[in-house]
Structure formats: C-alpha cells, structure tokens
Design an enzyme around this catalytic site. Structure first.
Site, PDB file in Angstrom:
ATOM      1  CG  ASP A 292      38.711  26.940  65.886  1.00 16.83           C
ATOM      2  OD1 ASP A 292      39.330  27.950  65.495  1.00 16.83           O
ATOM      3  OD2 ASP A 292      39.056  26.286  66.885  1.00 16.83           O
ATOM      4  N   GLY A 293      39.591  26.892  62.785  1.00 24.22           N
ATOM      5  CA  GLY A 293      40.608  26.296  61.943  1.00 24.22           C
ATOM      6  C   GLY A 293      41.811  25.881  62.758  1.00 24.22           C
TER       7      GLY A 293
ATOM      8  CD  GLU B 186      40.700  30.155  62.563  1.00 27.72           C
ATOM      9  OE1 GLU B 186      39.456  30.104  62.562  1.00 27.72           O
ATOM     10  OE2 GLU B 186      41.385  29.853  63.559  1.00 27.72           O
TER      11      GLU B 186
ATOM     12  CG  ASP C 189      39.168  30.697  67.951  1.00 23.94           C
ATOM     13  OD1 ASP C 189      39.303  30.743  66.706  1.00 23.94           O
ATOM     14  OD2 ASP C 189      39.536  29.714  68.621  1.00 23.94           O
TER      15      ASP C 189
ATOM     16  CG  HIS D 194      42.377  27.034  72.928  1.00 19.08           C
ATOM     17  ND1 HIS D 194      42.118  25.740  72.539  1.00 19.08           N
ATOM     18  CD2 HIS D 194      43.023  27.620  71.892  1.00 19.08           C
ATOM     19  CE1 HIS D 194      42.611  25.542  71.326  1.00 19.08           C
ATOM     20  NE2 HIS D 194      43.154  26.670  70.910  1.00 19.08           N
TER      21      HIS D 194
ATOM     22  CG  ASP E  82      40.401  23.489  68.872  1.00 20.50           C
ATOM     23  OD1 ASP E  82      41.140  24.198  68.171  1.00 20.50           O
ATOM     24  OD2 ASP E  82      40.832  22.630  69.662  1.00 20.50           O
TER      25      ASP E  82
END
Length: 272
Positions: A131-132, A170, A194, A248, A258
């Site tokens: 994740d970024g 990302e 995501d 999320h 995250d």
C-alpha cells in the site's frame, strides 16, 4: 574452529547493539535519531543481515530481522487521510519531474537483490500485500509491504520520501514487495493492492505501453515509467498475478500496510 563468517557476523551484532545502547534504544527505526547515527545503524544492520543470511541460510529462525507469523503488528498511528487512488491515473496531476529527497524509514529491511534463497515449490507461492500513502499529491509519502510465504516467517518493510506522489508510492511498494518475495526464493507470487492504478496497469495497460514505446493511447509519455519498467522486469521468468481489494474495508493485511505507509509518510514529512 568457529566459522569465520559467523564470527564476523557476531562482531557486527555486538557493534550494532552497542550503537543502539549508546543511543538509548533497541532499534534504529524506533527513535528519531540524528541522520548520521541512523545511517550508521542501518549500514551495520544491513551488513549483519546479509552475513547471517549467507552463513545460516536454510536454518529455521536464522534471520534476525524476520518475525514469526502472527506476531504483533508494528505500532503505528491511526489511518490518516490520503489522496484517493485513481484507475485513470494517467490523466491525474502527477509531478514526476519534481525533485525528490529520499528519507529512509525501514521497518524490516529486505535482503539484497542478488541474494536469493532456493526456489520454492509452486504450492509455496508468496503473497505480497502493499500500500502507498501521500500527504498531499505531491507531498511527503510512504509505502508499506507485508510478504507471506508458507512455512517461513512473515516479513514487513516500509520507506518514505519527502516529496512524492500517491501513485509513485503504490508502485514502489509493489517493487519492493516483489524484490523481497524473490529474495525469499519465490517464483510464484500474488500481489494484493487496493490501487486500481497498479493492478490494472500490470494486468493490462503495460502490454500496450510496451508496444507503443511507453506512450499512452493519447500519445503522451507514461508517467512513473521507471517503476513500471522495474515491475515488468521483476515479473519476467516468474508467475506473478495481481489482485485488487477495496481499501479501508476491514482487510487486515491491507490495514497493516496502510498503517506502515502512513507512518513512513509522516516520518518523511519531518524532512520537507
């Protein structure tokens, strides 16, 4: 007679512990040390990890930076607001020409790119969660990665830059996650993210970019080209699949990544 390589590793370990004790902390990444001291610690830790890996590869629990699966997650701040991820990111306002200043915040460092363990069987496929995050777009950003390989300790890592974009983080997270999985011997890898930008890019867009000389359908240069090229290179000779999940949304591994990414972005913001 004790193995010379192992003896050197133990000497490095003693030096590393002494540096940490003198600084009043147990790990270089847990306390905001001065840059010079952080660089010293990270240099010693990197060399130590490499030597231990070479000396004891294949021995259960040999890698000191690995942590057992199911161990408590790294402490981090609650999820902060981030720039939304865009599937149509080639039209989004990225600043790829902006000058970037790199500030490292590694939670678990990966093995060197050229240091790999024996290949795993297909049933031991790795799963890379990445994740970024970015505070502003562009702005201070970071990425978080979690790698799982059956029968081996899970690994996590994160890093940040003082000026970057959400999409760059990302892609960087995916690059570093693939490198780590490959260094653990994986030839079959599933990347879970995501970011529609990342997943759609690697699942389809990149083929067209390669045919078009790294130009989009509208004829404009592909942004973040170096990262896309690196991702494409890492996939060669390996079975890599890409899976999108909603961010999320209560996905445990995604939330962990995250939190790592947000913490790294906040750390990088201190060096703006």
């Amino acid at each position: 007679m004790e193995d010379v390589t192992r003896t050197k590793s133990l000497d490095l370990l003693a030096r590393y512990r002494l540096l940490c004790e003198n600084a009043g902390a147990c790990r270089a990444t847990d306390t905001p040390f001065p840059r010079e001291l952080r660089d010293q610690l990270q240099s010693v830790e990197s060399e130590l990890q490499t030597r231990l890996w070479l000396a004891t590869v294949g021995t259960p629990g040999a890698l000191m930076s690995e942590k057992p699966a199911g161990s408590p997650r790294a402490s981090g701040s609650s999820v902060a607001s981030r720039s939304a991820k865009s599937a149509s990111s080639e039209a989004s306002p990225l600043s790829s020409s902006a000058a970037h200043t790199r500030d490292s915040r590694v939670v678990e460092s990966a093995a060197p790119d050229d240091l790999t363990m024996a290949p795993l069987s297909p049933s031991d496929a790795a799963v890379v969660y990445c994740d970024g995050a970015c505070q502003g777009n562009p702005g201070p950003g970071g990425y978080g990665v979690l790698v799982r390989v059956p029968g081996r300790p899970e690994r996590t890592l994160s890093n940040g830059k003082s000026r970057t974009t959400n999409n760059e983080m990302e892609l960087t997270g995916a690059v570093e996650g693939l490198k780590l999985a490959i260094s653990m011997g994986s030839t079959e890898i599933t990347v879970v993210s995501d970011s529609e930008y990342l997943v759609k890019g690697m699942s389809g867009w990149v083929k067209g970019w390669l045919r078009n000389g790294w130009k989009t359908a509208s004829g404009t240069p592909v942004k973040n080209r170096a990262l896309w090229e690196e991702l494409h290179r890492l996939c060669q000779g390996r079975k890599v699949s890409w899976s999108w999940i909603r961010g999320h949304n209560g996905h445990a591994e995604n939330e962990r990544c995250d939190a790592l990414a947000v913490a790294a972005a906040r750390e990088a913001a201190r060096y703006k």
